[in-house]
Structure formats: structure tokens, C-alpha cells
Scaffold this active site. Structure first.
Site, short mmCIF file in Angstrom:
data_model
loop_
_atom_site.label_atom_id
_atom_site.label_comp_id
_atom_site.label_asym_id
_atom_site.label_seq_id
_atom_site.Cartn_x
_atom_site.Cartn_y
_atom_site.Cartn_z
N SER A 1 -54.21 -8.27 -15.70
CA SER A 1 -55.43 -7.97 -16.33
C SER A 1 -55.56 -6.31 -15.94
O SER A 1 -55.46 -6.05 -14.75
CB SER A 1 -56.54 -8.41 -15.81
OG SER A 1 -56.46 -9.96 -16.25
N HIS B 1 -54.87 -7.68 -22.34
CA HIS B 1 -53.40 -7.96 -22.19
C HIS B 1 -52.77 -7.42 -23.50
O HIS B 1 -53.22 -8.02 -24.51
CB HIS B 1 -52.97 -9.51 -21.92
CG HIS B 1 -53.35 -9.94 -20.28
ND1 HIS B 1 -52.54 -9.99 -19.39
CD2 HIS B 1 -54.53 -10.10 -19.76
CE1 HIS B 1 -53.14 -10.38 -18.56
NE2 HIS B 1 -54.40 -10.44 -18.58
N HIS C 1 -51.51 -17.32 -20.23
CA HIS C 1 -52.28 -18.22 -18.99
C HIS C 1 -52.44 -19.52 -19.58
O HIS C 1 -52.62 -19.71 -20.73
CB HIS C 1 -53.61 -17.49 -18.67
CG HIS C 1 -53.61 -16.06 -18.44
ND1 HIS C 1 -53.50 -14.75 -19.44
CD2 HIS C 1 -53.89 -15.46 -17.20
CE1 HIS C 1 -53.67 -13.76 -18.59
NE2 HIS C 1 -53.75 -14.06 -17.61
N TYR D 1 -54.99 -21.10 -19.40
CA TYR D 1 -56.30 -21.46 -19.86
C TYR D 1 -56.39 -20.74 -21.41
O TYR D 1 -57.35 -21.24 -22.16
CB TYR D 1 -57.57 -20.56 -19.23
CG TYR D 1 -57.33 -19.04 -19.22
CD1 TYR D 1 -57.45 -18.34 -20.23
CD2 TYR D 1 -57.11 -18.40 -18.13
CE1 TYR D 1 -57.48 -17.23 -20.30
CE2 TYR D 1 -56.81 -16.92 -17.87
CZ TYR D 1 -57.17 -16.39 -19.23
OH TYR D 1 -57.09 -15.04 -19.05
N GLU D 2 -55.50 -20.11 -21.76
CA GLU D 2 -55.29 -19.90 -23.36
C GLU D 2 -54.87 -21.07 -23.94
O GLU D 2 -55.17 -21.04 -25.44
CB GLU D 2 -54.09 -18.78 -23.52
CG GLU D 2 -54.74 -17.55 -22.81
CD GLU D 2 -53.54 -16.31 -23.05
OE1 GLU D 2 -53.38 -15.89 -23.89
OE2 GLU D 2 -52.94 -16.09 -21.80
N ALA E 1 -54.92 -9.56 -10.95
CA ALA E 1 -56.23 -9.29 -10.56
C ALA E 1 -56.62 -10.46 -10.07
O ALA E 1 -56.48 -11.74 -10.47
CB ALA E 1 -57.19 -9.02 -11.74
N MET F 1 -55.88 -16.89 -11.66
CA MET F 1 -55.69 -18.14 -12.82
C MET F 1 -54.52 -17.78 -13.16
O MET F 1 -54.22 -18.33 -14.57
CB MET F 1 -56.70 -17.97 -14.25
CG MET F 1 -58.22 -17.81 -13.60
SD MET F 1 -59.36 -17.46 -14.94
CE MET F 1 -60.94 -17.24 -14.05
N SER F 2 -53.37 -17.36 -12.47
CA SER F 2 -52.12 -16.85 -12.84
C SER F 2 -50.93 -17.10 -11.95
O SER F 2 -51.21 -17.72 -10.84
CB SER F 2 -51.88 -15.44 -13.86
OG SER F 2 -52.15 -14.76 -12.52
N ASN G 1 -62.90 -8.53 -7.55
CA ASN G 1 -64.54 -8.86 -7.21
C ASN G 1 -64.53 -9.64 -6.02
O ASN G 1 -63.52 -10.42 -5.46
CB ASN G 1 -65.19 -9.89 -8.51
CG ASN G 1 -64.24 -10.73 -8.69
OD1 ASN G 1 -62.99 -10.68 -9.46
ND2 ASN G 1 -64.53 -12.00 -8.14
N HIS H 1 -65.74 -11.17 -16.65
CA HIS H 1 -64.61 -10.66 -16.94
C HIS H 1 -64.71 -9.14 -17.00
O HIS H 1 -63.65 -8.37 -16.66
CB HIS H 1 -63.96 -11.24 -17.96
CG HIS H 1 -62.53 -10.94 -18.12
ND1 HIS H 1 -61.54 -11.22 -17.22
CD2 HIS H 1 -61.85 -10.32 -19.34
CE1 HIS H 1 -60.26 -10.93 -17.63
NE2 HIS H 1 -60.39 -10.12 -18.65
N1 HPA Z 1 -61.50 -15.90 -9.87
C1 HPA Z 1 -60.36 -16.19 -10.59
N2 HPA Z 1 -59.78 -15.39 -11.27
C2 HPA Z 1 -60.20 -14.08 -11.05
C3 HPA Z 1 -61.33 -13.78 -10.16
C4 HPA Z 1 -61.96 -14.74 -9.54
O1 HPA Z 1 -63.11 -14.42 -8.99
N3 HPA Z 1 -61.34 -12.27 -10.38
C5 HPA Z 1 -60.29 -11.95 -11.17
N4 HPA Z 1 -59.49 -13.03 -11.59
#
Ligand code: HPA
Length: 277
Positions: free
Chosen positions: A30, A61, A83, A85-86, A113, A211-212, A235, A247
Site C-alpha cells: 500500500s 494499488h 489480498h 480480503y478482496e 504497510a 493483511m498480506s 500506524n 485506511h
Molecule cells: N492492521 C492491519 N493491517 C494494517 C494495519 C493495521 O493496523 N496498518 C496497515 N496495515
């Protein structure tokens, strides 16, 4: 058509289009698309033109492959990853990795990320992933094993290549950049984790969460590729700060920090290119 035939069809289209046999595959996470701009003699192939290749739908992306040279090293860059989740199955998520493996690309570099779980991490920090925890509840190798792709039960003790980790750390110090080693935990998303889940992950030894990456790494290792994975903390993980996660914020932070990760990646690939001469 079985998965192997689909992969071979994609390989032959890519080979028809590109000029240099890639040595390094790079997956940009990302907000990290900028690396692709520094590829010379770039040839772009949108995912939708590659048979069997799932479209990339996540914000941030781009959805294309970029082939070309980085220094003297031929690279193949995925600008935009897929991903779970898609809505794709894990075998769809790792389709690109199968293609890279079939192309005989020896090195797989993943970037992503993440949320920082460790109290010593802050947004903008870089983490060299040295191990992972798969909390996605699934494994991309589930199902009949295609023997030509690798073993049924591949080792994950050395999933993250020690030599590439050393090279990354040497590159970081020559750039005066801090990077620390960490464990990446993968959840499926797309909801962010709860504060309780983050406390659990911290107790289990995870430093960052995302998530990847994990399904890709498992697949790349099964195919014998050497893996390096670098995460950029976008974050503080859920519950560490009295504020909801978004996001938009992830992408904003990655915009600020991506230059650093892109510089590091460039330096590592140049050093790897020198070693391969
Ligand atoms: N959690 C999951 N995936 C992420 C996060 C998070 O806090 N930040 C960036 N991708």
C-alpha cells in the site's frame, strides 16, 4: 484448465512482452508504488491483460506489472498486490508468485504497510521481517500438491533469507537508516484488529500486523525462491492510541514514509546485483 496451465499461459504472455529475464521480483505494498518509477527501460503490463491474473481492487494499488532494469539487475515489479480480503481464494492471491516461480526468478522481495504492535515502534519505522505468524486461518498450499512446484510440506524455519536480511541491514546502515528485525502477524482483514487481538498478538511475540505477505512468502518458499520482506509501520496498532484506525491514515503515513523504504529497496537490489555479477 488446471492452475498450472493457467500459470504457464501467464508466463508465456509475460515472456513475449518483456526484454530481460528478471532476477528479482518485487511486490509493492500500500502506498509504495513509487519504486516502479525508478525502473529503467520499463515495460508495463496491466494485470487485466495477463490471462488468469486476478485484478487488484485495493485502494493504493495500481494493478500492473513493470519489467525492466534496476541498475544492472533485471526486475519484475508488481505495482499493486492481491489480498485475501478482496474475495479471492488464496490460490488466486498467490497466482503471481506461482508465475514468478515458473519464470525461474530466484529472489522475491515483499514490502507492506503494517500496524506497529511493539511499544518500541512508531509510524514511519521500518521493520525487517524475520519470521511470521499466520493468523489468516488458511494456507495457500492446501489442496492437491503440484509436485513440480515444490514439496508437500515445505520448511518455514528459514522462510526469510538470512543473507538478504544481512544485505538489507548493511544497506540501511550505509544510508544512515534505522531498521529493526520483527515478527509479522497476518490477519485476513478487511476490518482492522480489535485492541484485544493486538494484546494477544503482542503476548505471542508479534511486532507488526498486516493483511498480506504471509501467503506469498509460504508459496515463494515452497518454490525455492529466496525471500526478503520489509514492512513500513503506518500506524500504532488498534487500542494503543485512543483513536479509530482508518485506511486513509495508513495511506497518508505511507506517503510520508515510502521514500525511505523505496531508497532502501533500491540500495539492497543494487548491492544484490553487485553480488550476483
Ligand atoms: N492492521 C492491519 N493491517 C494494517 C494495519 C493495521 O493496523 N496498518 C496497515 N496495515
Amino acid at each position: 484448465m488446471d492452475q498450472k496451465d493457467k500459470v504457464l499461459e501467464a508466463v508465456s504472455l509475460i515472456h513475449e512482452r518483456i526484454k530481460h529475464q528478471p532476477r528479482v521480483a518485487v511486490v509493492l505494498g500500500s502506498g509504495l508504488g513509487a519504486f516502479a518509477d525508478s525502473v529503467q527501460e520499463a515495460i508495463e503490463i496491466p494485470y487485466r491483460e495477463i490471462p488468469g491474473w486476478p485484478a487488484s481492487t485495493a485502494p493504493g494499488h495500481a494493478g500492473k506489472l513493470v519489467s525492466g532494469l534496476f541498475g544492472n539487475t533485471p526486475v519484475l515489479v508488481m505495482q499493486g498486490r492481491l489480498h485475501y480480503y478482496e474475495g479471492y481464494s488464496l490460490s488466486e492471491v498467490v497466482f503471481p508468485v506461482r508465475v514468478f516461480g515458473e519464470m525461474g526468478i530466484p529472489f522475491y522481495f515483499a514490502t507492506n504497510a503494517s500496524g506497529g504492535i511493539s511499544h518500541s515502534l512508531a509510524p514511519g519505522d521500518l521493520v525487517l521481517i524475520y519470521d511470521h505468524i499466520n493468523f489468516q486461518g488458511h494456507n495457500p498450499l492446501r489442496g492437491p500438491n503440484e509436485g513440480s512446484w515444490g514439496p508437500r510440506f515445505p520448511d518455514m524455519t528459514f522462510a526469510y533469507d538470512r543473507e538478504l536480511m544481512d544485505l538489507t541491514e548493511v544497506s540501511a546502515s550505509s544510508l544512515n537508516m534505522q531498521i529493526r528485525r520483527g515478527v509479522y502477524a497476518a490477519f485476513t482483514g478487511p476490518s482492522f484488529e480489535t485492541p484485544a487481538e493486538i494484546r494477544m498478538l503482542r503476548l505471542m511475540g508479534a511486532d507488526v500486523v498486516g493483511m498480506s505477505t504471509v501467503p506469498e512468502v509460504i508459496t515463494a518458499r515452497q518454490m525455492g525462491m529466496r525471500v526478503c520482506a520489509i514492512s513500513c509501520v503506518a500506524n500504532y496498532a488498534a487500542g494503543m492510541y485512543e483513536k479509530p484506525l482508518s485506511h486513509v491514515e495508513v495511506l497518508q503515513e505511507m506517503e510520508k514514509a515510502s521514500g525511505k523504504l523505496v531508497n532502501l529497496l533500491q540500495s539492497v537490489i543494487l548491492k544484490l546485483g553487485e553480488k550476483m555479477q
